[in-house]
Scaffold this active site. Structure first.
Site, mmCIF file in Angstrom:
data_model
loop_
_atom_site.group_PDB
_atom_site.id
_atom_site.type_symbol
_atom_site.label_atom_id
_atom_site.label_comp_id
_atom_site.label_asym_id
_atom_site.label_seq_id
_atom_site.Cartn_x
_atom_site.Cartn_y
_atom_site.Cartn_z
ATOM 1 N N LYS A 1 7.711 -18.121 -10.366
ATOM 2 C CA LYS A 1 7.011 -16.959 -10.897
ATOM 3 C C LYS A 1 5.759 -17.407 -11.672
ATOM 4 C CE LYS A 1 7.700 -13.128 -14.037
ATOM 5 N NZ LYS A 1 8.426 -12.686 -15.201
ATOM 6 N N LYS B 1 -10.586 -3.325 18.919
ATOM 7 C CA LYS B 1 -9.210 -3.791 19.125
ATOM 8 C C LYS B 1 -8.704 -3.547 20.547
ATOM 9 C CE LYS B 1 -8.160 -3.214 14.237
ATOM 10 N NZ LYS B 1 -7.114 -3.421 13.252
ATOM 11 N N PHE C 1 -3.604 3.103 14.846
ATOM 12 C CA PHE C 1 -3.867 4.128 13.839
ATOM 13 C C PHE C 1 -5.030 3.658 12.980
ATOM 14 C CE2 PHE C 1 -0.589 7.523 13.322
ATOM 15 C CZ PHE C 1 0.060 7.313 14.523
ATOM 16 N N ASP D 1 -4.153 -6.158 4.892
ATOM 17 C CA ASP D 1 -5.232 -6.920 5.527
ATOM 18 C C ASP D 1 -5.357 -8.329 4.956
ATOM 19 O OD1 ASP D 1 -6.053 -4.960 7.332
ATOM 20 O OD2 ASP D 1 -7.087 -3.884 5.740
ATOM 21 N N ASN E 1 0.856 -1.197 0.000
ATOM 22 C CA ASN E 1 0.000 0.000 0.000
ATOM 23 C C ASN E 1 0.886 1.240 0.000
ATOM 24 O OD1 ASN E 1 0.537 0.849 2.856
ATOM 25 N ND2 ASN E 1 -0.341 -1.175 3.236
ATOM 26 N N LYS F 1 -12.670 1.125 15.924
ATOM 27 C CA LYS F 1 -11.415 0.365 16.051
ATOM 28 C C LYS F 1 -10.905 0.378 17.490
ATOM 29 C CE LYS F 1 -10.263 0.400 11.296
ATOM 30 N NZ LYS F 1 -9.631 1.012 10.165
HETATM 31 O O1 C5P Z 1 -6.340 -2.144 8.979
HETATM 32 P P1 C5P Z 1 -6.978 -1.394 10.105
HETATM 33 O O2 C5P Z 1 -7.597 -0.092 9.636
HETATM 34 O O3 C5P Z 1 -7.859 -2.220 10.959
HETATM 35 O O4 C5P Z 1 -5.709 -0.916 11.000
HETATM 36 C C1 C5P Z 1 -5.885 -0.205 12.169
HETATM 37 C C2 C5P Z 1 -4.777 -0.483 13.124
HETATM 38 O O5 C5P Z 1 -4.571 -1.887 13.251
HETATM 39 C C3 C5P Z 1 -3.417 0.099 12.788
HETATM 40 O O6 C5P Z 1 -2.862 0.552 14.003
HETATM 41 C C4 C5P Z 1 -2.641 -1.082 12.237
HETATM 42 O O7 C5P Z 1 -1.253 -0.976 12.502
HETATM 43 C C5 C5P Z 1 -3.232 -2.253 12.995
HETATM 44 N N1 C5P Z 1 -3.261 -3.507 12.234
HETATM 45 C C6 C5P Z 1 -2.525 -4.580 12.683
HETATM 46 N N2 C5P Z 1 -2.548 -5.774 11.996
HETATM 47 C C7 C5P Z 1 -3.292 -5.906 10.885
HETATM 48 C C8 C5P Z 1 -4.061 -4.817 10.414
HETATM 49 C C9 C5P Z 1 -4.019 -3.627 11.112
HETATM 50 O O8 C5P Z 1 -1.838 -4.463 13.704
HETATM 51 N N3 C5P Z 1 -3.307 -7.048 10.252
#
Ligand code: C5P
Length: 397
Positions: free
Chosen positions: A282, A334, A316, A272, A203, A330
C-alpha cells in the site's frame, strides 16, 4: 399468432377487454385466462364474447383437466395484463396455485408483462425483486405509465394503455427468435485498474446497458457470453458470465472466447490508462503531492477491428459532446461495423441511469437515432439495426 392473454385481479382488468379486442382486430387468436381475483373486476363473459373462446380460469374443473398443458403447447406468446403485485410474486417464485400460474410454468415461449399497481406497491423491494427476477428470465416488461391511479394517488403504476401493449405484442410477433444460432459476446461495466493492493481507478459505468443487451440477445435465442467488469447487477438467466477486473483481464477473456462469436458488442467502459507496475505494498501518505505516471491500456476493440473476419463488431462511444462526430471517428479508427454513441454526464440517461438515448452510426453510412427509452428497449432497437446491417453488408458483397 396464438396468444394467451392472462388477466390478473386489478382494477386495470377493465382495460384487458380493450386489449383483447385490439389483438383480435390485428388477426391474432386470443385465449383469455383469468385469475379468481380478475373475475371480481371483469366478467369472463366479456372476454369470451370478445375472443370467441371459452375463458380458462378453473384448474379443477373436470373439463379443464389438461387444458393448462394444452394451452401452454398451442400458444406462441403469453401476455399478462394486468400483471398485479400478487401475480408477479407467484410467477417469480414458481407457484402454480391456479390455472394461469400453472400454465405459465408449462409455457416455453416469450412472455410479456404489463404491471399495474399502486405507486408504493410498485416501489416495494419485494415487487422490485420479483420484476428483476422475471426480467432476468428474459420476459419483457411493458412499463407502467405515470398518471392518476384508481387509488387516488398519482405516480408510476398505471398499466400501459392497451394500444401500447398491443404494439409490444406486434413487435414480439415479428421478432420471434431472430438471434437463434448466433453467438453473441458482450462486454459490460467498467474496469478497475489497481494503483496498489487496496486502491484502484475506475469510472461510473453501471453495466446496465451491456446487461440489457445480454438479456435481449438471450431472449431472442442467441448463445450469450457476458464478460463483465465489477458491477452491482445480477446476470440474466441462461447467459455465460465471465467476471474480470482490469482491462488486461478483459482483453484476455475476450480473445480466449472470440472464436465462435458471430456478433461482438463492446459495451464496457474500459479504462484508458493504468499503472503498469502496481506496487506490491500500500502506498504511504508521505509526500504532500502524489503524481502517477499512467500507461495506456490495450484497446481491445481496435485490436478486434484489426482481425475482424466475418463477425459483426459493435463498439460504444460514451461522450459528453460532439456525439455523432466522435462515434463516426471511432467507427473508422477501430474498424467497427457499428458504433452506439451515447451522451453521458446527465442524470437521466447514460451512465448509471435506467434510460438511455443513443445514436447508431454504421459502416454503410447510416445514422439511426434511438429516442429515450428503458435500456432494454434501446437494446431491442440496437439488435434490430444490427440484423438489418448484417443483411445490408451481405447484399453489398
Ligand atoms: O474509450 P473509447 O471511447 O475509445 O471506447 C470506445 C469503445 O472502445 C467501446 O466500445 C469500448 O468498449 C472499447 N474500448 C476497448 N478497449 C479500451 C478502450 C475502449 O475495447 N482500452
Amino acid at each position: 399468432m396464438k396468444i394467451v392473454l392472462g388477466v390478473g385481479g386489478g382494477i386495470a382488468a377493465y382495460k384487458s377487454a380493450e386489449l383483447a379486442r385490439l389483438l383480435m382486430q390485428e388477426g391474432h387468436q386470443v385465449q383469455a385466462v383469468m385469475t379468481a381475483a380478475a373475475q371480481e373486476f371483469l366478467r369472463p363473459m366479456t372476454l369470451a364474447a370478445l375472443t370467441g373462446r371459452r375463458v380458462l380460469a378453473d384448474l379443477f374443473a373436470i373439463e379443464n383437466a389438461i387444458d393448462h398443458i394444452r394451452a401452454a403447447q398451442e400458444n406462441e406468446l403469453m401476455v399478462v395484463a394486468p400483471a398485479t403485485a400478487d401475480l408477479l410474486g407467484r410467477m417469480a417464485n414458481g407457484l402454480a396455485d391456479d390455472f394461469l400460474t400453472t400454465l405459465y410454468l408449462a409455457f416455453t415461449g416469450p412472455v410479456l408483462l404489463a404491471p399495474s399497481m399502486n405507486v408504493n406497491m410498485l416501489a416495494h423491494p419485494a415487487v422490485v425483486a420479483n420484476l428483476e427476477t422475471l426480467k432476468r428470465r428474459g420476459h419483457r416488461i411493458v412499463e407502467p405509465g405515470v398518471g392518476y391511479l384508481a387509488c387516488g394517488m398519482t405516480g408510476p403504476g398505471r398499466m400501459a394503455e392497451p394500444e401500447e401493449i398491443a404494439a409490444a405484442v406486434g413487435r414480439e410477433a415479428h421478432r420471434r427468435r431472430d438471434l437463434e444460432g448466433e453467438v453473441v459476446l458482450i462486454t459490460a461495466g467498467p474496469t478497475q485498474e489497481p494503483l496498489d493492493p487496496v486502491r484502484y481507478i475506475t469510472n461510473r459505468s453501471s453495466g446496465k446497458m451491456g446487461y440489457a443487451m445480454a438479456e435481449e440477445a438471450a431472449a431472442r435465442g442467441a448463445a450469450v457470453v457476458l464478460i463483465s467488469g465489477p458491477v452491482a447487477l445480477r446476470p440474466p438467466f441462461g447467459v455465460e458470465l465471465v467476471t474480470v477486473h482490469t482491462a488486461a483481464e478483459m482483453r484476455r477473456e475476450v480473445l480466449d472466447r472470440l472464436g465462435p462469436a458471430t456478433i461482438v458488442i463492446k459495451a464496457a467502459a474500459v479504462a484508458d490508462f493504468h499503472l503498469s507496475r502496481v506496487p506490491p505494498q500500500k502506498m504511504k501518505k508521505t509526500a504532500a503531492r502524489l503524481s502517477l505516471e499512467l500507461d495506456p491500456t490495450p484497446d481491445i476493440l481496435a485490436e478486434l477491428g484489426g482481425r475482424k473476419g466475418d463477425r459483426l463488431l459493435i463498439g460504444f462511444a460514451a461522450e459528453t459532446e460532439n456525439l455523432v462526430e466522435e462515434a463516426r471517428r471511432k467507427l473508422r479508427v477501430k474498424n467497427c461495423d457499428m458504433v452506439v454513441g451515447n451522451l453521458v454526464g446527465s442524470a437521466e440517461v447514460g451512465f448509471e441511469a435506467d434510460l438511455n438515448e443513443v445514436v447508431l452510426v454504421t459502416s454503410t453510412g447510416e445514422t439511426v437515432t434511438v429516442p429515450r427509452a428503458p435500456k432494454r428497449e434501446v437494446a431491442e432497437r440496437i439488435f434490430d439495426e444490427v440484423l438489418k446491417l448484417r443483411l445490408a453488408l451481405h447484399a453489398a458483397q
